[in-house]
Design a protein around this motif. Structure first.
Motif, short mmCIF file in Angstrom:
data_model
loop_
_atom_site.label_atom_id
_atom_site.label_comp_id
_atom_site.label_asym_id
_atom_site.label_seq_id
_atom_site.Cartn_x
_atom_site.Cartn_y
_atom_site.Cartn_z
N ALA A 1 -2.02 10.94 4.28
CA ALA A 1 -2.89 10.01 5.28
C ALA A 1 -3.18 11.13 6.38
O ALA A 1 -2.55 10.95 7.59
CB ALA A 1 -1.85 8.92 5.63
N VAL B 1 -7.96 7.07 10.17
CA VAL B 1 -7.71 5.83 9.81
C VAL B 1 -6.64 5.51 8.84
O VAL B 1 -5.72 4.69 9.27
CB VAL B 1 -9.27 5.06 9.31
N SER B 2 -6.32 6.51 8.19
CA SER B 2 -5.16 6.12 7.32
C SER B 2 -4.10 6.42 7.97
O SER B 2 -2.91 5.63 7.86
CB SER B 2 -5.17 7.04 6.05
N GLY C 1 2.11 4.86 0.99
CA GLY C 1 1.40 6.00 1.75
C GLY C 1 2.51 6.91 2.38
O GLY C 1 3.56 6.36 2.67
N LEU D 1 -3.36 3.40 10.15
CA LEU D 1 -2.92 2.33 9.27
C LEU D 1 -1.49 2.34 8.62
O LEU D 1 -0.52 1.54 8.86
CB LEU D 1 -3.77 2.27 7.71
N LEU D 2 -1.06 3.69 8.57
CA LEU D 2 0.07 4.02 8.13
C LEU D 2 1.27 3.53 9.44
O LEU D 2 2.41 2.86 9.13
CB LEU D 2 0.62 5.39 8.13
N VAL E 1 0.87 -1.21 -0.11
CA VAL E 1 -0.10 0.01 -0.09
C VAL E 1 0.74 1.45 -0.02
O VAL E 1 1.51 1.31 0.89
CB VAL E 1 -0.82 0.05 1.35
N GLN F 1 1.45 -0.38 9.64
CA GLN F 1 2.33 -0.69 8.66
C GLN F 1 4.01 -0.27 8.87
O GLN F 1 4.53 -1.19 8.16
CB GLN F 1 2.18 -0.10 7.30
#
Lengths: 397, 397
Positions: free
Chosen positions: B96, B100-101, B91, B104-105, B89, B108
């Protein structure tokens, strides 16, 4: 018939197996036509199909007494049925006049085993397989059951066979292709139904409701329903929320239901208003990747070559740093059948495979784009199972 | 929170466990709030929750990199997350910006383990549990994984714990009861929607489509949809067919979807035209059995006594030879939670249990009748989760 009998028998010869035993919901239905509901909706309930190699006996279903109505009411090509466990249904031949009730009455008269494993041992014993080489679909058994089976069949060789079933299922029969074609098109109609409610202020959930409503209208069951707007379209497994649609949003669908037990998995992109140059370019590159894979796929081609060609195409056409683990996978009664289209696979494309070809691309916080088509491999190349193209749909706000 | 933390910890003390590990989709969601889609829709994908006993460390989710968006986007009460496997993904922190983004970043960026089992071993090791007594939910693992785990943690005691999770889940939290109440009423509304299209010549499939359409409209997913007319209502797992509705038919619903991961399972009967005296009498007897069970159920009562009272009542009120294996079961994130209301159970009713109380009766070739209600056990007796009664509905042809 769902089962690819020739391919099964060829593999059994190759592995010198006298019989195989299906245990997972997917393999039980695949081998017999018997959809044993309890094992499909929960983990634990047991149903099996015993399938001796040709000349070594008749195939047999093993299932609980509580599911015999499904045996009686479904189109099943395995005639022998062995039951276990108690379930009370009143029945008199004078009342049971329709064929389904008659058949259920008959099935209920068979000898009743105490439990699933005892019934399976009896089936294998009666088939003369106590000293045989038997492939067991190890995934559907409960922990400890395989050891109990070894204890009760000490002279048999029990070998794991989940891989065999996966191999056999990779090449579809005509009936399977018909079902996959139908469910793929149900997914496309469901996307159209969702896009029909895509207006300013509509939420992801609004589109999801319209999507699933069409799916159930077409006698399919919702399974995969990833529908995301804007920055949420970049979430790979996005679950519909109350995020509202805004001008300029990308809408990503990665979706598909189950119809007559067979799965769809397709992806389409729309934009709400004109897409940016970047979105257009990236989408074109992803679509080109899928197109390139489809051009290349034909019997005898290496899966790894398809992967490389698809990724290279996407890179050349607009996303220079594009990276993926796979560009698709088989689909059938399971959502991920063989082969998996990866760089390191040594699998070869065969006639009759049904594949999802996909090139997703996610930019976190911005958008996700994805094209995913279902295709069947024919002698001279792929035939699309889709009625729509993977082109980007532009909606007017 | 879905998890009944006090009950979990009490059971862990009782069994002298230093930690438990959830592995099935149901238990992973139950312990953490994390719905790991791939393991819900297929067999094979692995996600876990490691839960040390209080004071022995922090709980941790173990899941694939490909599912981290679901971690970021869901309401999860386990903060630590350990990932395995690759997934690409793009990013950048500049893009972001939404929470939520961003999350997620961040997820990850964590250390990436090669596979699920290695990540689990690392989680247990980092928690100082290599010599601990660990309860493992054995059902969600794949064959062979438990042995691999024993090999890699040779000084730990690994004990099967599916029974522990089943025990803990039997007493529901307020959040679970709210979800079960909601999904029960969705099932009732869906029955009403199906009955609204029950006219002469309508098929079982017509009613099923109307049923499931209402279910998805209410943001639930179809699971159980047994809808049968006339002689088909006597098939215990009847799957909707093109059988047309005729005057005098019994219509049996044994149905329920899944909403926010929680299941409904209810049954209702209608007749198309006036019912026969026999149907009326039998239905009244079955309803009386359910009513009697509901009167009796309160904390401290033996499940086996509820069974006996319900069956005796049905016999006395009109079906003298009535026989059943059970008259109900718990329900929650699984369709069959503990307890099972059987004659031989030694389980005791507790406050907070949610139960399906049911008395089905099948006369093969004629009709099947069934009343099934969902109830929650309160300090002083049961509270129905239903908006409708189990009374027979008479439709005018």
């Amino acid at each position: 018939m769902l089962l690819n009998k020739d391919r099964l028998h060829a593999r059994m010869v190759e592995l010198q197996l006298d019989a195989v035993v299906a245990t997972t919901p997917e393999n039980v239905t695949y081998m017999s036509g018997f959809w044993a509901m309890p094992q499909w909706i929960r983990r634990g309930p047991q149903a099996y199909v015993v399938w001796p190699s040709p000349g070594k006996g008749e195939p047999e279903i093993v299932t609980s007494t509580a599911t015999l109505d499904l045996v009686a009411d479904q189109q099943i090509w395995v005639e022998r049925v062995r039951r276990y466990g108690a379930f009370h249904v009143d029945g008199h031949p004078d009342d049971a006049k329709d064929p389904v009730s008659q058949r259920l009455l008959e099935l209920q008269e068979a000898l009743n085993h105490s439990d699933a494993l005892s019934a399976l041992v009896a089936a294998l014993t009666d088939a003369g397989l106590t000293r045989a080489r038997i492939g067991i679909d190890e995934i559907g058994l409960m922990p400890g059951q395989i050891d109990m089976l070894k204890e009760r069949l000490p002279d048999a060789s029990l070998l794991p066979a989940a891989g065999l079933f996966r191999h056999v299922r990779a090449v579809k029969t005509d009936e399977e292709i018909a079902r996959l074609s139908k469910v793929a098109q149900i997914a496309e109609r469901s996307i159209a139904a969702a896009l029909a409610v895509a207006r300013k202020g509509a939420s992801e959930l609004d589109l999801a409701r319209a999507f699933h409503a069409q799916t159930v209208q077409d006698d399919a069951f919702p399974v995969l329903g990833c529908i995301g707007f804007g920055e949420r379209s970049a979430l790979m497994n996005v679950q519909p929320s109350d995020r509202k649609l805004r001008q300029g949003d990308v809408i990503r669908f990665d979706v598909g239901g189950r119809c007559r037990h067979y799965r769809a998995d397709i992806a389409r992109i729309a934009t709400f208003g004109e897409p940016s140059e970047e979105v257009l370019r990236c989408h074109r590159a992803l679509l080109a990747g899928v197109e390139r894979a489809c051009e290349l796929i034909r019997p005898g081609v290496r899966v790894a070559d398809v992967f490389e060609a698809a990724v290279e195409t996407v890179r050349r056409e607009g996303i220079g740093h594009y990276r993926r683990n796979h560009v698709g996978h088989g689909i059938g009664i399971d959502g991920y059948d063989a082969p998996s289209l990866t760089a390191t696979s040594d699998e070869i494309i065969e006639t009759g495979m049904v594949l999802c070809i996909e090139t997703p691309y996610y930019q976190l916080g911005r958008w996700g784009l994805q094209v995913e088509d279902m295709v069947v491999v024919q002698v001279d190349g792929v035939e699309r199972l889709m009625a729509t193209s993977g082109d980007l749909t532009v909606l007017s706000p």
